[in-house]
Design a protein around this motif. Structure first.
Motif, mmCIF file in Angstrom:
data_model
loop_
_atom_site.group_PDB
_atom_site.id
_atom_site.type_symbol
_atom_site.label_atom_id
_atom_site.label_comp_id
_atom_site.label_asym_id
_atom_site.label_seq_id
_atom_site.Cartn_x
_atom_site.Cartn_y
_atom_site.Cartn_z
ATOM 1 N N ALA A 69 55.595 -6.518 41.895
ATOM 2 C CA ALA A 69 55.202 -6.673 40.491
ATOM 3 C C ALA A 69 56.425 -6.885 39.612
ATOM 4 N N MET A 70 56.281 -7.699 38.564
ATOM 5 C CA MET A 70 57.383 -7.997 37.655
ATOM 6 C C MET A 70 57.415 -7.032 36.464
ATOM 7 N N PHE A 71 56.227 -6.601 36.031
ATOM 8 C CA PHE A 71 56.098 -5.686 34.889
ATOM 9 C C PHE A 71 56.791 -6.256 33.644
ATOM 10 N N GLU A 72 56.569 -7.521 33.392
ATOM 11 C CA GLU A 72 57.160 -8.172 32.225
ATOM 12 C C GLU A 72 56.060 -8.610 31.273
ATOM 13 N N TYR A 73 56.256 -8.331 29.983
ATOM 14 C CA TYR A 73 55.295 -8.787 28.978
ATOM 15 C C TYR A 73 55.235 -10.316 29.004
ATOM 16 N N GLY A 74 54.017 -10.838 29.038
ATOM 17 C CA GLY A 74 53.817 -12.281 29.131
ATOM 18 C C GLY A 74 53.403 -12.720 30.520
ATOM 19 N N THR A 75 53.550 -11.805 31.487
ATOM 20 C CA THR A 75 53.134 -12.072 32.870
ATOM 21 C C THR A 75 52.195 -10.970 33.335
ATOM 22 N N MET A 76 51.019 -11.342 33.790
ATOM 23 C CA MET A 76 50.065 -10.362 34.314
ATOM 24 C C MET A 76 50.221 -10.269 35.825
ATOM 25 N N ASP A 77 50.623 -9.094 36.299
ATOM 26 C CA ASP A 77 50.699 -8.855 37.732
ATOM 27 C C ASP A 77 49.290 -8.569 38.249
ATOM 28 N N VAL A 78 48.847 -9.346 39.230
ATOM 29 C CA VAL A 78 47.508 -9.167 39.791
ATOM 30 C C VAL A 78 47.612 -8.867 41.281
ATOM 31 N N TYR A 79 47.188 -7.678 41.672
ATOM 32 C CA TYR A 79 47.107 -7.317 43.086
ATOM 33 C C TYR A 79 45.894 -8.071 43.630
ATOM 34 N N ASP A 80 46.174 -9.185 44.293
ATOM 35 C CA ASP A 80 45.131 -10.165 44.603
ATOM 36 C C ASP A 80 44.360 -9.817 45.873
ATOM 37 N N LEU A 81 43.075 -9.494 45.704
ATOM 38 C CA LEU A 81 42.213 -9.178 46.836
ATOM 39 C C LEU A 81 41.503 -10.414 47.385
ATOM 40 N N GLU A 82 41.608 -11.530 46.633
ATOM 41 C CA GLU A 82 41.010 -12.805 47.078
ATOM 42 C C GLU A 82 39.566 -12.613 47.529
ATOM 43 N N ASN A 83 38.770 -11.990 46.693
ATOM 44 C CA ASN A 83 37.409 -11.631 47.124
ATOM 45 C C ASN A 83 36.299 -12.207 46.243
ATOM 46 N N THR A 84 36.600 -13.268 45.504
ATOM 47 C CA THR A 84 35.579 -13.878 44.658
ATOM 48 C C THR A 84 35.533 -15.385 44.881
ATOM 49 N N ASP A 85 34.357 -15.892 45.193
ATOM 50 C CA ASP A 85 34.142 -17.336 45.350
ATOM 51 C C ASP A 85 33.853 -17.911 43.965
ATOM 52 N N MET A 86 34.833 -18.565 43.378
ATOM 53 C CA MET A 86 34.702 -19.034 42.000
ATOM 54 C C MET A 86 33.586 -20.066 41.835
ATOM 55 N N GLN A 87 33.266 -20.801 42.886
ATOM 56 C CA GLN A 87 32.198 -21.806 42.798
ATOM 57 C C GLN A 87 30.831 -21.160 42.627
ATOM 58 N N HIS A 88 30.716 -19.912 43.060
ATOM 59 C CA HIS A 88 29.423 -19.233 42.979
ATOM 60 C C HIS A 88 29.402 -18.115 41.932
#
Length: 344
Positions: A69-88
């Protein structure tokens, strides 16, 4: 220089609800980074979309380890679980996919806290129907946390400004709630209330204990729970030095607390505590046809980790429109910081 600000894990909530966009709005505020180091736990694609919906200027830093994580204002750190199908993914629609994604975010943030990778957990709103469709049969966040932290003695606290309430029971029927008003449980909640106020910096908390029945039973005319269960619990609390008072009639105890007579109220069941808190924290402007305030937080007490949540639901009706109010999430972050700092 070592950054000692607490690391907060913030779940995205149900991706079909307002959780992702209020997270984006909250993390677009510099003051959040002045008090903590936030990480969103969820799906990075969902959060990328949420940044656009919220119309905020944030970059996304996808991570799979808190150390990245960068913990810098202007950047959102996302712990990515890759668990959402955006098409659906459809905003405002209940789905098993969204329910699973929300549940997995909660489970991961609990794991990170138990492993001491983060200092506090902040939860976005979930949809219980979606979660159950996905096969996770819990009545809410509180029960998920209790299960995965192996906690038996816990309770829910709501807070809005200086008005606070803890509950003897929560997600059960009203009939069952009455049966759960037992002296041992009432004492346990009084003690949790007192201990929590001290963690918040209140040195000598005043605990108002509500009655269960109208007029707190009126000396047995309207019920015996006060005499047989609540009063003995209060006396036991007093013997160990807790400044507890009651049972106070339910229709006046919150007015007294709002006026400063009590630092916290022990409510006997879910709605007894929730209704007054939301009357104070949720304000609708009929002329503007919008909520001018959606404040307050939900905190689970008795856990080995810190859990603070927004005090509202997924608001499917406004999800994806960019109009959701992030006030309750910011309140939750502030409370998470308070609790984390009290442990350090």
């Amino acid at each position: 220089m070592v950054d000692k600000k607490p690391i907060l894990g913030i779940t995205m909530g149900d991706p079909a609800g307002i959780g992702p966009e209020i997270a984006a709005k909250a993390l677009a505020k510099e003051r959040v980074y002045e008090i903590c180091r936030p990480i969103v736990v969820g799906d990075a694609n969902v959060m990328t979309q949420a940044v656009k919906i919220a119309n905020v200027n944030l970059k996304i830093n996808r991570i799979s380890d808190v150390n990245d994580a960068m913990f810098e204002y202007g950047t959102m750190d996302v712990y990515d679980l890759e668990n959402t199908d955006m098409q659906h993914l459809v905003h405002g629609k209940v789905s098993a996919m969204a329910g699973r994604a929300a549940f997995e975010s909660v489970k991961k943030v609990i794991e990170l806290a138990l492993d001491k990778k983060i200092d506090a957990t902040i939860t976005g709103p979930i949809n219980k129907e979606a979660m159950n469709l996905a096969g996770f049969h819990y009545s809410g966040h509180t029960e998920i946390y209790a299960y995965y932290t192996k906690t038996k003695n816990y309770t829910m606290m709501l807070a809005c400004g200086n008005l606070r309430a803890v509950h003897v029971s929560t997600h059960v029927s009203l009939r069952e709630a009455c049966d759960r008003v037992k002296k041992d449980r009432v004492f346990e909640v009084i003690k949790l209330a007192n201990d929590t106020c001290k963690k918040l910096g209140i040195n000598s908390p005043k605990v108002g204990v509500s009655g269960l029945n109208p007029h707190a039973g009126e000396n047995g005319m309207f019920g015996f729970e006060e005499k047989e269960e609540i009063e003995p619990a209060i006396e036991k609390a007093k013997k160990i030095g807790i400044n507890a008072e009651g049972p106070v009639p339910p229709d006046t105890v919150f007015s007294k607390a709002k006026g400063g007579q009590y630092d916290i109220v022990v409510a006997m069941y879910h709605d007894q505590g929730h209704i007054p808190m939301k009357v104070v924290g949720f304000n609708w402007d009929e002329q503007k046809k919008k909520w001018t305030s959606v404040s307050g937080v939900n905190i689970t007490l008795g856990l080995p980790i810190i859990r603070v949540s927004v005090d509202h639901g997924t608001a499917f009706g406004k999800a994806g429109k960019g109009t959701a109010n992030e006030e309750s999430l910011i309140n939750s972050i502030e409370y998470g910081v308070k609790f984390a700092n009290s442990k350090s």
